[in-house]
Design an enzyme around this catalytic site. Structure first.
Site, PDB file in Angstrom:
ATOM      1  N   HIS A 114      21.950 -40.311  39.542  1.00 26.47           N
ATOM      2  CA  HIS A 114      22.528 -40.187  38.045  1.00 26.47           C
ATOM      3  C   HIS A 114      21.067 -40.200  36.856  1.00 26.47           C
ATOM      4  O   HIS A 114      20.270 -41.012  37.141  1.00 26.47           O
ATOM      5  CB  HIS A 114      23.282 -41.517  37.679  1.00 26.47           C
ATOM      6  CG  HIS A 114      24.432 -41.644  38.200  1.00 26.47           C
ATOM      7  ND1 HIS A 114      25.585 -40.570  38.084  1.00 26.47           N
ATOM      8  CD2 HIS A 114      25.168 -42.599  38.940  1.00 26.47           C
ATOM      9  CE1 HIS A 114      26.800 -40.826  38.785  1.00 26.47           C
ATOM     10  NE2 HIS A 114      26.366 -42.000  39.449  1.00 26.47           N
ATOM     11  N   CYS A 172      21.961 -34.727  36.545  1.00 30.95           N
ATOM     12  CA  CYS A 172      22.492 -34.016  35.736  1.00 30.95           C
ATOM     13  C   CYS A 172      21.456 -33.697  34.566  1.00 30.95           C
ATOM     14  O   CYS A 172      20.581 -34.442  34.440  1.00 30.95           O
ATOM     15  CB  CYS A 172      23.519 -34.886  34.928  1.00 30.95           C
ATOM     16  SG  CYS A 172      25.027 -35.041  36.243  1.00 30.95           S
TER      17      CYS A 172
END
Length: 194
Positions: A114, A172
């Site tokens: 993440h 991301c």
């Protein structure tokens, strides 16, 4: 009713704050536990004969199993590597993409994390910086060769090739985007030392 509305808003705020705090603490506990397990796993050094025997008879790790440690010296990160990339796995650390290879297999190793937790500072890395994987069968050092940004649905980076050892980190992008990010940031690294 006018007097109760501010109290209701304040109470709602405290509940939301409490939920956010609980999620943060839960995530920290999960990642610290996984890192401790990973360090214990890699501290049990194996002989060359044991590594060869285990490799011949080893089954793939189960989803959620801790398999090693990723060290990124430039950003002072030490992260557990967990088998799988489901949300529960990524809460514990960096996820090893199931089906990709492991260090020493001479194939493509794919790790995901993440952007707002384990890979928060990934954008600070430069070409030539090192990534280190500590595994039960030894320590592997990789050097960043290039980076790129792709659309979130672009799966072309995961080739699972087995011609040469290559470490790929994915997260991301943009890093400070709120919500589901539209892109992915990819870091490529080559093996320089084992």
């Amino acid at each position: 009713m006018k007097k109760k509305l501010p109290l209701l808003i304040i109470l709602t705020g405290f509940i939301l704050l409490g939920i956010g705090l609980w999620q943060y603490v839960h995530s920290k506990v999960q990642s610290h536990t996984a890192l401790a397990q990973a360090k214990e796993l890699v501290s049990r050094k194996q002989t060359t004969a044991e590594v060869k025997k285990n490799k011949e008879h080893a089954a793939s790790p189960n989803t959620g199993d801790t398999v090693g440690v990723l060290v990124i010296p430039k950003i002072k990160a030490e992260l557990a590597i967990v088998e799988g990339t489901d949300p529960d796995d990524l809460e514990k650390g960096v996820g090893h993409y199931k089906g990709s290879y492991f260090p020493g297999d001479k194939g493509q190793i794919v790790l995901s994390g993440h952007r707002d937790t384990v890979f928060r500072k990934l954008g600070e890395l430069k070409l030539g910086d090192q990534l280190k994987m500590q595994m039960p069968n030894g320590n592997y050092t990789y050097e960043i060769t290039h980076t790129k940004i792709v659309k979130s649905n672009d799966k072309s980076i995961i080739t699972l090739q087995k011609q040469q050892e290559e470490l790929i980190l994915t997260t991301c992008y943009p890093f400070h985007y709120v919500g589901n990010a539209p892109k992915r940031y990819i870091v490529y690294a080559k093996l320089i030392r084992h």
